[in-house]
Scaffold this motif. Structure first.
Motif, short mmCIF file in Angstrom:
data_model
loop_
_atom_site.label_atom_id
_atom_site.label_comp_id
_atom_site.label_asym_id
_atom_site.label_seq_id
_atom_site.Cartn_x
_atom_site.Cartn_y
_atom_site.Cartn_z
N PRO A 1 26.70 44.29 -109.64
CA PRO A 1 25.37 44.21 -108.94
C PRO A 1 25.33 44.77 -107.64
CG PRO A 1 26.01 41.86 -109.57
CD PRO A 1 27.00 42.76 -110.05
N LEU A 2 26.26 44.27 -106.80
CA LEU A 2 26.39 44.98 -105.41
C LEU A 2 26.51 46.32 -105.31
CD1 LEU A 2 28.67 42.00 -103.51
CD2 LEU A 2 26.12 42.88 -102.90
N GLN A 3 27.44 46.73 -106.23
CA GLN A 3 27.57 48.45 -106.18
C GLN A 3 26.30 49.01 -106.68
OE1 GLN A 3 30.35 49.82 -109.13
NE2 GLN A 3 30.95 51.49 -107.74
N SER B 1 24.06 48.99 -103.70
CA SER B 1 24.57 49.95 -102.77
C SER B 1 24.06 51.42 -103.24
CB SER B 1 26.01 49.85 -102.33
OG SER B 1 26.43 50.57 -101.57
N MET B 2 24.61 51.72 -104.33
CA MET B 2 24.32 53.23 -104.88
C MET B 2 22.86 53.69 -104.79
SD MET B 2 26.98 53.26 -108.02
CE MET B 2 26.44 55.13 -108.44
N SER B 3 21.88 52.46 -105.40
CA SER B 3 20.63 52.85 -105.44
C SER B 3 19.96 53.04 -103.94
CB SER B 3 19.75 51.37 -105.80
OG SER B 3 20.26 51.58 -107.32
N ALA B 4 20.41 52.13 -102.90
CA ALA B 4 19.93 52.34 -101.36
C ALA B 4 20.52 53.85 -101.16
CB ALA B 4 20.59 51.45 -100.69
N ASP B 5 21.50 54.27 -101.43
CA ASP B 5 22.21 55.61 -100.94
C ASP B 5 21.30 56.71 -101.49
OD1 ASP B 5 24.16 54.69 -99.47
OD2 ASP B 5 25.53 54.84 -100.92
N GLY C 1 23.13 44.44 -95.62
CA GLY C 1 23.50 43.22 -96.30
C GLY C 1 24.52 43.46 -97.38
N THR C 2 24.26 44.54 -98.12
CA THR C 2 25.29 44.82 -99.33
C THR C 2 26.75 44.74 -98.73
OG1 THR C 2 24.65 47.22 -99.11
CG2 THR C 2 23.68 45.80 -100.85
N VAL D 1 32.88 39.17 -100.82
CA VAL D 1 33.29 39.17 -102.25
C VAL D 1 34.81 39.61 -102.11
CG1 VAL D 1 33.36 40.20 -104.76
CG2 VAL D 1 31.22 39.51 -103.42
N SER D 2 35.12 40.37 -101.61
CA SER D 2 36.45 40.92 -101.31
C SER D 2 37.44 39.63 -100.69
CB SER D 2 36.62 42.22 -100.49
OG SER D 2 36.15 43.24 -101.19
#
Length: 377
Positions: free
Chosen positions: A167-169, A172-176, A198-199, A206-207
Motif C-alpha cells: 500500500p505504501l508503494q 507513492s506511485m499515485s502521488a508521482d 509522509g510516504t 518499515v525498512s
C-alpha cells in the motif's frame, strides 16, 4: 520413603493430579487431549528425582540457589523447555503455565507427607533438593516460553512490515503520477508534497522495522558490495531528506577520494538515518554539517548537529533497538517519525561493512556521529 523414591514409585498418581489441574486452565485446555495436558510432566518428575539423588556440595547448593548454571540436569532442562514451548503453542499464558509448577510442587509434597509415618532429618534435605529441581524446571520452561513469545512477535512484525510495503508503494506511485499529469495549484502542490514526504518517512520506518526483525530472527545483514562514491550517495541522501522541508540546511564538505566498495542500498539506509536523526534533533536555527574525508584505506563520515545533547546515561545504549533519547525529544522539530530503530540500523550497516561508529555529545559542542568505513574488504 525418601522423596526421590516416592516420586518414582507414584509418578503416575502425581501426573494424574497434574492433568486434573491442567484441565481447569481455560479456554486452552478445552481443546487439549489427555496426552497434551500431561505434556512432559512425567519426564520432568523423573528427571527431578534423578537430580535429587545426585551428590551436591554446600557450595554447589548455594550457587544453585543464586541461579548459577552449576550441575544442571540436561534431561530436566530439555523436558521443561519443551513443555514451555508447547504450552505457548496451545495457548496457555505465562501465568497459567507457571501455575502448573506451583500445583505440581504442592501436590508432590502433600502426597509425600501423607505417606510418612515419622519425620527424619534427611527429609528436609529431600524437600530442599526437590524445590531446587522444580525451580530449575520452572526457570527453563519460563525461558523457553518467553523465547517463543518473542519469536511470535518478531514473525508478526515481519509479516506486518512486508504487507505494509504494497500500500505504501501504491500511495507513492499515485502521488508521482498525479504530480506529472495533473495541473495543481499552489495549495494542492503543498498537500502533494506532504503526501510524498509522509510516504518516504513511513517507508523508512518499515525498512527499519524489517531490518530489526531480521536481526532478531538471527539473520545477518546481507551486503552486496559494488563500486560507489560515498560523497555522491550523501548528496542524494541530503536531497531526499530535505524534500518538502524548505528549512533543511545541511552543509556538506568533501575531501579526498571518497570512492569504495560498499552496498549502495545499505549505505543509503545509513545516510538517511544519520541525516534524518540530525535534522530531527538539531536546533532549528543552527546548520547541520556533514564531512566526508577519503583516506588511503577508508572513508570517514562525520555528521554534526547542535541542540540538546544526548543524555550521558543514554550514550551507552544509543545504538540499542527501540531506544530513544528522552532529552533529545524536547528539541524535536515537528512530530517524531522514529521507531527508535534508526541508529540501531546504522550500527548494523557499519558492522556489516567491517567499519566503526562512535558518538560524542555535550552542550557546548553538540552531537557528532563519526563513521569509518574500509574502502574494500
Amino acid at each position: 520413603m525418601r522423596l526421590s523414591d516416592f516420586i518414582v514409585a507414584h509418578v503416575d498418581r502425581i501426573v494424574d493430579e497434574w492433568e486434573s489441574f491442567a484441565k481447569t486452565i481455560k479456554p486452552a485446555a478445552d481443546l487439549m487431549s489427555s496426552e497434551e495436558l500431561r505434556d512432559h510432566s512425567r519426564a520432568i518428575l523423573l528427571a527431578a528425582a534423578r537430580d535429587m539423588k545426585t551428590a551436591q556440595t554446600k557450595s554447589e547448593q548455594a550457587a544453585k540457589a543464586k541461579g548459577e548454571e552449576l550441575n544442571k540436569t540436561p534431561s530436566l532442562d530439555q523436558a521443561a523447555a519443551s513443555h514451555g514451548e508447547l504450552r505457548h503453542i496451545v495457548g496457555f499464558d505465562l501465568v497459567q503455565m507457571t501455575s502448573e509448577f506451583r500445583h505440581l510442587r504442592a501436590s508432590v509434597i502433600r502426597l509425600w507427607v501423607e505417606s510418612l509415618k515419622e519425620p527424619e532429618l534427611a527429609y528436609f534435605t529431600d524437600m530442599i533438593r526437590f524445590n531446587e529441581a522444580i525451580d530449575e524446571a520452572l526457570a527453563e520452561s519460563t525461558a523457553a516460553y518467553a523465547e517463543q513469545v518473542a519469536r511470535s512477535r518478531d514473525i508478526f512484525l515481519a509479516i506486518l512490515g512486508h504487507d505494509l510495503r504494497a500500500p505504501l508503494q501504491a500511495v507513492s506511485m499515485s502521488a508521482d503520477l498525479l504530480e506529472r499529469k495533473a495541473k495543481l495549484d499552489g495549495a494542492s502542490q503543498t498537500y502533494l508534497a506532504r503526501i510524498k514526504s509522509g510516504t518516504r518517512h513511513m517507508g523508512a520506518m518499515v525498512s527499519d522495522l524489517l531490518e530489526f526483525v531480521r536481526s532478531r530472527l538471527g539473520a545477518t545483514l546481507p551486503v552486496e558490495r559494488k563500486h560507489m562514491d560515498l560523497a555522491a550517495a550523501c548528496r542524494e541522501a541530503i536531497e531526499e531528506a530535505c524534500a518538502g522541508q524548505p528549512e533543511c540546511n545541511p552543509v556538506l564538505s568533501v575531501h579526498g577520494d571518497t570512492r569504495g566498495q560498499w552496498d549502495q542500498g545499505r549505505i543509503n539506509q545509513l545516510l538517511q538515518n544519520l541525516i534524518g536523526n540530525a535534522l530531527q534533533h538539531g536546533s532549528a536555527n543552527q546548520e547541520i554539517s556533514i564531512r566526508i574525508t577519503g583516506e588511503d584505506n577508508n572513508v570517514e563520515l562525520v555528521v554534526h548537529n547542535l541542540g540538546n545533547p544526548i543524555d550521558e546515561n543514554a550514550i551507552g545504549s544509543i545504538f540499542d533497538p527501540l531506544v530513544r533519547n528522552p532529552s533529545a525529544e524536547q528539541d524535536v522539530k515537528g512530530p517524531s517519525t522514529s521507531l527508535g530503530l534508526g541508529l540501531f540500523i546504522v550500527k548494523e550497516v557499519v558492522n556489516a561493512h567491517g567499519g566503526s561508529i562512535t558518538v560524542t555529545s555535550n552542550v557546548n559542542d553538540g552531537t557528532t556521529f563519526t563513521v569509518v568505513l574500509p574502502k574494500s574488504i
